[in-house]
Each structure stands twice: as structure tokens, then as C-alpha cells.
Scaffold this motif. Structure first.
Motif, short mmCIF file in Angstrom:
data_model
loop_
_atom_site.label_atom_id
_atom_site.label_comp_id
_atom_site.label_asym_id
_atom_site.label_seq_id
_atom_site.Cartn_x
_atom_site.Cartn_y
_atom_site.Cartn_z
N ILE A 50 0.95 -1.02 -0.03
CA ILE A 50 0.09 0.17 -0.19
C ILE A 50 0.67 1.05 -0.04
N GLN A 51 0.74 2.17 -0.50
CA GLN A 51 1.20 3.78 -0.33
C GLN A 51 0.58 4.05 1.41
N TYR A 52 1.27 4.58 1.46
CA TYR A 52 1.47 5.04 3.14
C TYR A 52 2.57 6.12 3.68
N ASN A 53 2.08 6.78 4.41
CA ASN A 53 3.17 7.61 5.34
C ASN A 53 2.18 8.78 5.71
N TYR A 54 2.85 9.45 6.17
CA TYR A 54 2.15 10.28 7.68
C TYR A 54 1.63 11.62 7.19
N LEU A 55 1.23 11.82 6.12
CA LEU A 55 0.92 13.05 5.22
C LEU A 55 -0.43 12.00 4.57
N ASP A 56 -0.64 10.39 4.66
CA ASP A 56 -1.52 9.62 3.58
C ASP A 56 -1.97 8.91 4.91
N GLU A 57 -2.24 9.60 5.74
CA GLU A 57 -2.14 8.98 7.52
C GLU A 57 -3.64 7.68 6.76
N HIS A 58 -4.89 8.71 6.21
CA HIS A 58 -5.96 7.83 6.26
C HIS A 58 -6.27 8.44 4.98
N THR A 59 -6.10 7.98 3.76
CA THR A 59 -6.15 8.34 2.63
C THR A 59 -5.24 7.13 2.02
N GLN A 60 -6.08 6.38 0.83
CA GLN A 60 -6.32 5.28 0.79
C GLN A 60 -6.16 4.41 0.55
N ALA A 61 -5.69 3.15 0.89
CA ALA A 61 -5.76 2.07 2.47
C ALA A 61 -5.85 2.59 3.61
N GLY A 62 -4.48 3.71 3.50
CA GLY A 62 -4.80 4.28 5.40
C GLY A 62 -4.26 3.04 6.63
N ARG A 63 -4.34 4.13 7.14
CA ARG A 63 -3.83 3.27 8.27
C ARG A 63 -5.49 2.16 8.71
N TRP B 162 8.86 7.30 11.63
CA TRP B 162 7.37 7.18 11.60
C TRP B 162 6.71 5.66 11.08
N LEU B 163 7.04 5.18 9.82
CA LEU B 163 6.42 4.24 9.27
C LEU B 163 6.97 2.74 10.38
N TRP B 164 8.05 2.57 10.37
CA TRP B 164 8.69 1.96 10.89
C TRP B 164 8.00 1.82 12.54
N ASP B 165 7.88 2.32 13.63
CA ASP B 165 7.00 2.70 14.91
C ASP B 165 6.22 1.62 15.24
N GLN B 166 5.77 1.48 13.33
CA GLN B 166 3.91 0.61 13.84
C GLN B 166 4.29 -1.09 13.64
N PRO B 167 4.03 -1.15 14.44
CA PRO B 167 4.27 -3.10 13.91
C PRO B 167 3.87 -3.65 12.76
N GLY B 168 2.55 -2.76 12.07
CA GLY B 168 2.82 -4.02 11.01
C GLY B 168 3.11 -3.48 10.23
N VAL B 169 3.88 -2.18 10.02
CA VAL B 169 4.85 -2.15 8.84
C VAL B 169 5.44 -3.72 8.82
N THR B 170 5.96 -3.71 7.67
CA THR B 170 6.22 -5.26 7.87
C THR B 170 7.78 -4.98 6.64
N CYS B 171 7.67 -4.30 5.87
CA CYS B 171 9.20 -3.94 4.67
C CYS B 171 8.84 -1.95 3.93
N VAL B 172 9.54 -1.31 4.38
CA VAL B 172 9.39 -0.39 3.28
C VAL B 172 10.12 0.04 2.32
N LEU B 173 9.53 0.06 1.72
CA LEU B 173 10.36 0.88 -0.19
C LEU B 173 11.45 1.66 -0.28
N SER B 174 12.26 2.01 -1.03
CA SER B 174 12.52 3.08 -1.15
C SER B 174 13.79 2.97 -2.37
N GLY B 175 13.32 4.05 -3.62
CA GLY B 175 13.99 4.20 -4.06
C GLY B 175 14.96 4.35 -4.34
#
Length: 396
Positions: free
Chosen positions: A171-184, A236-249
């Protein structure tokens, strides 16, 4: 490097390599440069590499580099079926075979249905026998884990999430998109089912670093932690246990080194209350540049006429916080490609939403204004053409 785990207990690096942003020279991927960056990442423990069928030259480059360096067995390859191009059962197998050839491998570790935006797309794939095909590929070992990547609203994400026994999702997810798209809400629903979540656009394609308002930049510079804008976004992402892997280009060795250093700090619960408060202040400063003060609370939903009210305003705000092009692209992708597109033009001015809005926004007038700005004539035509291609129902 820190690791989290998939459903089989296998380790996934908390930092994944998004290969889409390999450096190109004259339209061709710089293989020597990409090779240095990949090797640097693998040496530092990165074991998840994400590519896709439709990224020009991308699968071929990754496959060649992994073969030449002899490190294929040290990494997980994630690539994607272009479900929006599939028109037959035979096409699924054809595209998959082509991907194996490009990647110079006999199996894909993590295989995704690419860019799902609406449940109807999954229904179309089922008509082509996708469930039986997946079962066959998993039994043969040609696919180890099956998932989907998503760009739609929360409700659609939850429908797709619950429609199949997925091994993972993206999913697309970041602190500004916390409640958009799939969201938190989507992240936590997947985590509750034990489904690993891969995060894309953790820094909004670098915009949460390079295009922040000056006052927000100043806040980051003056924070006593010394963290960079990128560090705040990733941690901010890694702080959340539900986040498994964060992609970086990552497209420089320096970026690989810095992101791997940050990944070594990736612990769930690492953020203090003070850190969370700082992120909220940072979001407020960024949102000071928005056009509509919609918080995405969704009290106005569902709209009786099918308008995706928070989605429309999110895209409208993107035109001002990022660029007109970005806002219009988001509108076309997340709203225009739904089976029932929730365009602002569908508003019949019943006024129900305005009675429910905690921000007391003049929603009816703003929807009309936003739709006109987001969907000028060329975009209306373009969305119509793309809808016919991507959402065309298969012949029975």
C-alpha cells in the motif's frame, strides 16, 4: 539491518529496494551504477527487491545484475502481474513467463496483482481462473507468496483484502497519507489478519523531503534529535508494528548507506509521545498550504450520490501542496478508475454532507470547484479512454 517476518516465519528486511527509480541515461538504465547500489544494499542486509512488468527495462536490469553477481539466492524478488492489461487466461501465463525470462529466474518470491483500485478488477481476474492459476504456481514453486498492490480507497482495499487468502499486500502509506487510500485502517486490518504489509511511497516520492514548505524544513533542521526529513518519515513507519517492509527508490550508494543506517534503528514503538507530537505539528505546517481544510474524518460518508468527498478534496489539495499534475494524476488513478467513479460532478447538492462535517465546510460548492480543476477537458477524455482499457469487462 533489522528484520520482520512473513507468515511462514521468513525474514524480510525492514528496508526494501524499490527498483523503479534506477538511474537512466538517455532512457537506458545505467547498469553499472545500479549494480553498485544493489550490491551495497545486499551487503548491508537488504533482501527485498521490488520491480514490475510495466517498469521499462527494470526487470531485465535486476535479473541481469542478480545473475552476474551470483546473489539471486540471497534476495527476494517481488514483481507484478499487470492485471489491468489482462484479457484472457492465456495472457496471465504469457506475461508471467516473460517475467521469469526477464528476471533470469525460475521462481518469483513475492508476486503481486499490480495496482488494484476496485474490487471489480479482482472479479475479472477470477473469471479468468486466477485462483486456480495461483494455486498451480504455488504448488510448482514458481510463485512462493501471492499478494496485491493497491491504489484506491479504504473500503475497496478492505473488500479485496478479505476476498482471498493473501500472503501479503502493498500500500501507499506515509504520515501525510495516514487516512487516505488504504490508510491506517487498511494497515491495521491486514496486520490483524497476520498479513505482512509492504509500504510504497513512504516519502511521497521524495516530496516529504524535497518539496516541504520552508517553515516545515526549518522545524526539521531545528529539532534537537538532528533527524533528517527522510528519517522522520521512515521511522514514523517503522514505529508501527503492522509495517513489515518499507520500499525506498534508492539511486545512489550514499542513499543506500543512509537508509540502511536508519533501518538499523527500526523498532516498533521507537517514537516517544514527543516524537508523535512533532509529526502532528509537521503535518499541520504542510497542510497549511492546502486548499480545503478537510481532515479525512469521513463523517460525510457515504454520499447518497456516490461522491468520494474526502478523496476529491485530498486530490484537490495535492494540486496545491505538490503540483497540479500530481493532484490530477491522483484524481484519475484513485477515483477515476473505480468501477463507480466518485467524481465531484456527481453531487446533486442535497446538503447531507454539510450537516455532518465537523469542519463546517461548504462541501457542495467546493466539490464543483474541485472537479472542474481536477478534470479539465483533456483529463476527462483521458480518464474515459483509460477506463475503457483497464475496466473493460471480459467477454463471457
Amino acid at each position: 539491518m533489522k528484520y520482520r517476518y512473513n507468515r511462514d516465519g521468513e525474514k524480510l528486511s525492514v528496508l526494501g529496494y524499490g527498483c523503479m527509480r534506477f538511474t537512466k541515461t538517455g532512457g537506458t538504465i545505467d547498469l553499472a551504477k545500479a549494480r553498485r547500489e544493489i550490491l551495497s544494499a545486499v551487503e548491508r542486509g537488504v533482501n527485498y527487491f521490488d520491480t514490475a512488468y510495466v517498469y521499462p527495462g527494470n526487470e531485465e536490469a535486476l535479473g541481469l545484475i542478480l545473475e552476474q553477481t551470483g546473489i539471486r539466492d540471497r534476495v527476494n524478488i517481488a514483481t507484478k502481474l499487470p492485471q489491468y492489461l489482462i484479457r484472457s487466461s492465456a495472457a496471465i501465463e504469457k506475461d508471467f513467463r516473460e517475467e521469469l525470462k526477464r528476471l533470469r529466474t525460475d521462481h518469483i518470491d513475492y508476486y503481486l496483482m499490480h495496482m488494484m483500485t476496485d474490487y471489480s478488477q479482482w472479479e475479472n481476474l477470477r473469471r479468468f481462473g486466477i485462483e486456480e492459476w495461483i494455486q498451480e504456481k504455488k504448488q510448482s514453486g514458481e510463485i512462493r507468496h501471492i499478494g496485491f498492490s493497491f491504489h484506491g480507497n479504504t473500503d475497496m482495499f478492505l473488500r479485496i483484502l478479505n476476498a482471498y487468502d493473501w500472503d501479503f499486500c502493498q500500500i501507499q502509506y506515509n504520515y501525510l497519507d495516514e487516512h487516505t487510500q488504504a490508510g491506517r485502517a487498511g494497515l491495521e486490518a491486514a496486520a490483524a489478519k497476520g498479513i505482512p504489509v509492504i509500504i510504497m511511497e513512504p516519502l511521497r516520492g521524495g516530496k516529504l523531503v524535497n518539496l516541504m514548505p520552508e517553515k516545515a524544513r526549518e522545524m526539521v533542521r531545528n529539532h534537537p534529535s538532528g533527524r533528517s526529513a527522510a528519517a522522520w518519515g521512515l521511522l514514523w513507519l517503522w514505529d508501527q508494528p503492522g509495517v513489515t517492509c518499507v520500499l525506498s527508490g534508492m539511486n545512489s550508494v550514499e542513499m543506500v548507506e543512509e537508509n540502511c543506517r536508519l533501518a538499523s534503528e527500526a523498532e516498533a514503538g521507537i517514537f516517544t509521545e514527543s516524537d508523535q507530537a512533532f509529526i502532528e505539528k509537521l503535518k499541520e505546517e504542510i497542510r497549511a498550504y492546502v486548499k480545503v481544510g478537510c481532515t479525512g474524518c469521513r463523517y460525510c460518508m457515504p454520499c447518497p450520490s456516490g461522491v468520494d468527498i474526502p478523496g476529491v478534496f485530498r486530490c484537490y489539495n495535492h494540486m496545491y501542496t505538490e503540483s497540479r499534475k500530481e493532484g490530477r494524476h491522483e484524481y484519475a488513478q484513485t477515483i477515476g478508475l473505480a468501477a463507480e467513479p466518485g467524481f465531484g460532478s456527481r453531487c446533486v447538492r442535497c446538503g447531507r454532507c454539510e450537516k455532518l462535517c465537523p469542519q463546517v465546510l461548504p462541501i457542495r460548492d467546493l466539490l464543483r470547484e474541485a472537479d472542474r480543476a481536477l478534470r479539465p477537458l483533456p483529463y476527462r477524455i483521458g480518464i474515459g479512454v483509460v477506463r475503457k482499457i483497464l475496466l473493460r469487462k471480459p467477454k463471457s
